[in-house]
Design a protein around this motif. Structure first.
Motif, PDB file in Angstrom:
ATOM      1  N   ASP A 116      59.546 -39.586  48.115  1.00 55.86           N
ATOM      2  CA  ASP A 116      59.295 -38.231  48.141  1.00 55.86           C
ATOM      3  C   ASP A 116      60.707 -37.420  48.178  1.00 55.86           C
ATOM      4  O   ASP A 116      61.492 -37.679  48.582  1.00 55.86           O
ATOM      5  N   LEU A 117      60.414 -36.190  47.789  1.00 55.28           N
ATOM      6  CA  LEU A 117      61.339 -35.163  47.897  1.00 55.28           C
ATOM      7  C   LEU A 117      61.309 -34.643  49.256  1.00 55.28           C
ATOM      8  O   LEU A 117      60.336 -33.862  49.535  1.00 55.28           O
ATOM      9  N   ILE A 154      60.790 -33.754  40.192  1.00 51.07           N
ATOM     10  CA  ILE A 154      60.757 -34.041  41.585  1.00 51.07           C
ATOM     11  C   ILE A 154      62.075 -34.869  42.002  1.00 51.07           C
ATOM     12  O   ILE A 154      62.431 -34.692  43.422  1.00 51.07           O
ATOM     13  N   GLY A 155      62.271 -35.923  41.289  1.00 46.99           N
ATOM     14  CA  GLY A 155      63.580 -36.711  41.868  1.00 46.99           C
ATOM     15  C   GLY A 155      63.442 -38.428  40.934  1.00 46.99           C
ATOM     16  O   GLY A 155      62.339 -38.552  40.152  1.00 46.99           O
ATOM     17  N   PRO A 156      64.294 -39.107  41.236  1.00 48.62           N
ATOM     18  CA  PRO A 156      64.332 -40.293  40.330  1.00 48.62           C
ATOM     19  C   PRO A 156      63.223 -41.109  40.420  1.00 48.62           C
ATOM     20  O   PRO A 156      62.770 -41.870  39.641  1.00 48.62           O
ATOM     21  N   GLY A 157      62.703 -41.263  41.635  1.00 48.69           N
ATOM     22  CA  GLY A 157      61.301 -41.990  41.810  1.00 48.69           C
ATOM     23  C   GLY A 157      60.016 -41.426  41.346  1.00 48.69           C
ATOM     24  O   GLY A 157      59.305 -42.321  40.742  1.00 48.69           O
ATOM     25  N   LEU A 158      60.031 -40.296  41.107  1.00 47.98           N
ATOM     26  CA  LEU A 158      58.661 -39.434  40.552  1.00 47.98           C
ATOM     27  C   LEU A 158      58.523 -39.059  39.591  1.00 47.98           C
ATOM     28  O   LEU A 158      57.661 -38.752  38.867  1.00 47.98           O
ATOM     29  N   GLY A 159      59.769 -38.707  38.943  1.00 48.25           N
ATOM     30  CA  GLY A 159      60.023 -38.175  37.803  1.00 48.25           C
ATOM     31  C   GLY A 159      59.448 -36.681  37.686  1.00 48.25           C
ATOM     32  O   GLY A 159      59.626 -35.789  38.717  1.00 48.25           O
ATOM     33  N   TYR A 160      58.913 -36.206  36.543  1.00 46.12           N
ATOM     34  CA  TYR A 160      58.401 -34.809  36.287  1.00 46.12           C
ATOM     35  C   TYR A 160      56.968 -34.771  36.867  1.00 46.12           C
ATOM     36  O   TYR A 160      56.320 -35.449  36.718  1.00 46.12           O
ATOM     37  N   ASP A 182      68.352 -25.638  33.538  1.00 45.59           N
ATOM     38  CA  ASP A 182      68.973 -26.980  33.048  1.00 45.59           C
ATOM     39  C   ASP A 182      69.946 -27.391  34.164  1.00 45.59           C
ATOM     40  O   ASP A 182      70.717 -26.567  34.485  1.00 45.59           O
ATOM     41  N   CYS A 183      69.946 -28.784  34.843  1.00 48.34           N
ATOM     42  CA  CYS A 183      70.448 -28.867  36.052  1.00 48.34           C
ATOM     43  C   CYS A 183      71.262 -30.455  35.836  1.00 48.34           C
ATOM     44  O   CYS A 183      70.871 -31.228  35.294  1.00 48.34           O
ATOM     45  N   ALA A 184      72.500 -30.673  36.302  1.00 43.19           N
ATOM     46  CA  ALA A 184      73.224 -31.787  36.150  1.00 43.19           C
ATOM     47  C   ALA A 184      74.103 -32.050  37.277  1.00 43.19           C
ATOM     48  O   ALA A 184      74.315 -30.938  38.079  1.00 43.19           O
ATOM     49  N   GLY A 185      74.174 -33.334  37.717  1.00 43.36           N
ATOM     50  CA  GLY A 185      74.974 -33.623  38.866  1.00 43.36           C
ATOM     51  C   GLY A 185      74.656 -35.190  39.238  1.00 43.36           C
ATOM     52  O   GLY A 185      73.627 -35.752  38.832  1.00 43.36           O
ATOM     53  N   HIS A 186      75.525 -35.988  39.917  1.00 45.53           N
ATOM     54  CA  HIS A 186      75.527 -37.296  40.084  1.00 45.53           C
ATOM     55  C   HIS A 186      74.876 -38.292  38.888  1.00 45.53           C
ATOM     56  O   HIS A 186      74.295 -39.170  39.375  1.00 45.53           O
ATOM     57  N   GLY A 187      75.310 -37.863  37.538  1.00 46.03           N
ATOM     58  CA  GLY A 187      75.186 -38.755  36.573  1.00 46.03           C
ATOM     59  C   GLY A 187      73.615 -38.213  36.103  1.00 46.03           C
ATOM     60  O   GLY A 187      73.264 -39.213  35.376  1.00 46.03           O
ATOM     61  N   ILE A 188      73.008 -37.421  36.605  1.00 48.10           N
ATOM     62  CA  ILE A 188      71.612 -36.819  36.309  1.00 48.10           C
ATOM     63  C   ILE A 188      71.435 -35.651  35.686  1.00 48.10           C
ATOM     64  O   ILE A 188      72.206 -34.839  36.199  1.00 48.10           O
ATOM     65  N   SER A 189      70.601 -35.763  34.646  1.00 52.71           N
ATOM     66  CA  SER A 189      70.543 -34.164  34.342  1.00 52.71           C
ATOM     67  C   SER A 189      68.923 -34.104  34.134  1.00 52.71           C
ATOM     68  O   SER A 189      68.189 -35.210  33.711  1.00 52.71           O
ATOM     69  N   PHE A 190      68.405 -32.990  34.424  1.00 56.06           N
ATOM     70  CA  PHE A 190      66.803 -32.554  34.184  1.00 56.06           C
ATOM     71  C   PHE A 190      66.732 -31.157  33.749  1.00 56.06           C
ATOM     72  O   PHE A 190      67.660 -30.360  33.723  1.00 56.06           O
ATOM     73  N   GLN A 191      65.649 -30.812  33.192  1.00 56.85           N
ATOM     74  CA  GLN A 191      65.304 -29.553  32.972  1.00 56.85           C
ATOM     75  C   GLN A 191      63.826 -28.920  33.263  1.00 56.85           C
ATOM     76  O   GLN A 191      62.849 -29.879  33.196  1.00 56.85           O
ATOM     77  N   ASN A 192      63.727 -28.133  34.037  1.00 53.86           N
ATOM     78  CA  ASN A 192      62.615 -27.467  34.684  1.00 53.86           C
ATOM     79  C   ASN A 192      62.177 -26.386  33.737  1.00 53.86           C
ATOM     80  O   ASN A 192      63.220 -25.646  33.332  1.00 53.86           O
ATOM     81  N   SER A 193      60.913 -26.220  33.522  1.00 56.36           N
ATOM     82  CA  SER A 193      60.450 -25.008  32.624  1.00 56.36           C
ATOM     83  C   SER A 193      59.387 -24.257  33.558  1.00 56.36           C
ATOM     84  O   SER A 193      58.518 -24.865  34.215  1.00 56.36           O
TER      85      SER A 193
END
Length: 220
Positions: A128-129, A206-212, A183-194
Motif C-alpha cells: 500500500d501507499l 500507486i507504487g511499485p507493488g500496485l502499479g497504475y 511526469d515524475c522521476a526519482g530513485h530510478g523510477i519514472s511514471f506519468q499520471n493523467s
C-alpha cells in the motif's frame, strides 16, 4: 491492451455520457460535453497503450453493470477503480471524510483515500501507499497551469517503518483539451499520471507493488 482494460475504458466514458445513471454530476462541473468525454477516453487509451496486458479472468465482470448496481444500492459518493496490473475493477463507497480527505472502501475493507482528484493513499491491498504528499502538483493541475512540483510518496517497509520516496515532477497540458499530465522521476523510477478533473477521470501510479489505477467518480 487487455480486453478487460478496453472494456473498462469504454465503460468509464459510457458512464460519464449517461451522467452516472440518474443525474449525478462529475465533480466540479456538470459539463458532460462530447469533447470532454472524448478527452477522458483519450486519457485512458494513451495512458494504457503499450503496457503489458494482464491475464484476463475467465469471467470478467462488466464495469458498467457493476457501477449501475452500486449506484442503485448506495445513495452516497462512489468511485470505480481499475487496477491495471491485477486486471481487476472494483466499486468503492465513501465511508468517511476529514479535512478534505475522502476514504472509499470495498466490502472487503480495501480502500483508497482521495483529496479531490488526487490519490492520497491506499489501504488493505498489500504494497500500500501510506501517504502521498503532492499539494504543489494538485494546485497546478487544478489551475490548468504548467510548472514543476515535488511529491513525496510514503510506503511501509518490511521492518514496519515508513519510508519516503521523493520525486521531481513536471506538470503540463496533455494532448487533449482539459487533460493535465504529471511526469515524475526519482530513485530510478519514472511514471506519468493523467488527470481530467472536469470529468472525474484520472490514471494514477500507486507504487511499485500496485502499479497504475484508473479512477472514475460515479457520484460525488
Amino acid at each position: 491492451m487487455s480486453r478487460h482494460i478496453r472494456q473498462m475504458a469504454a465503460a468509464l466514458v459510457a458512464l460519464a455520457v449517461a451522467g452516472c445513471s440518474g443525474g449525478s454530476s462529475a465533480p466540479g462541473s456538470g459539463d458532460n460535453s462530447p469533447s470532454i468525454l472524448r478527452a477522458g477516453s483519450s486519457v485512458l487509451r494513451d495512458g494504457l497503450a503499450g503496457r503489458k496486458a494482464a491475464a484476463t479472468p475467465a469471467a470478467t465482470p462488466d464495469p458498467q453493470a457493476m457501477a449501475a448496481d452500486a449506484l442503485a444500492a448506495n445513495p452516497g459518493p462512489l468511485i470505480l477503480v481499475g487496477f491495471e496490473d491485477q486486471g481487476t475493477t472494483q466499486v468503492l463507497a465513501m465511508v468517511g471524510e476529514n479535512g478534505g480527505m475522502r476514504t472509499y472502501m470495498t466490502k472487503a475493507e480495501q480502500g483508497l483515500i482521495l483529496r479531490g482528484f488526487m490519490l492520497g493513499g491506499t489501504r488493505g491491498f498489500g504494497s500500500d501507499l501510506s501517504v502521498a504528499e503532492a499539494d504543489g502538483a494538485a494546485a497546478l493541475i487544478a489551475a490548468g497551469r504548467s510548472g514543476n512540483a515535488r511529491r513525496v510518496m510514503r510506503y511501509y517497509s518490511g521492518d514496519g517503518l515508513e519510508r519516503p520516496l521523493q520525486f521531481d515532477c513536471r506538470i503540463g497540458p496533455g494532448p487533449n483539451a482539459g487533460v493535465m499530465v504529471e511526469d515524475c522521476a526519482g530513485h530510478g523510477i519514472s511514471f506519468q499520471n493523467s488527470y481530467l478533473p472536469a470529468a472525474g477521470v484520472s490514471r494514477q501510479w500507486i507504487g511499485p507493488g500496485l502499479g497504475y489505477a484508473t479512477i472514475q467518480v460515479l457520484r460525488n
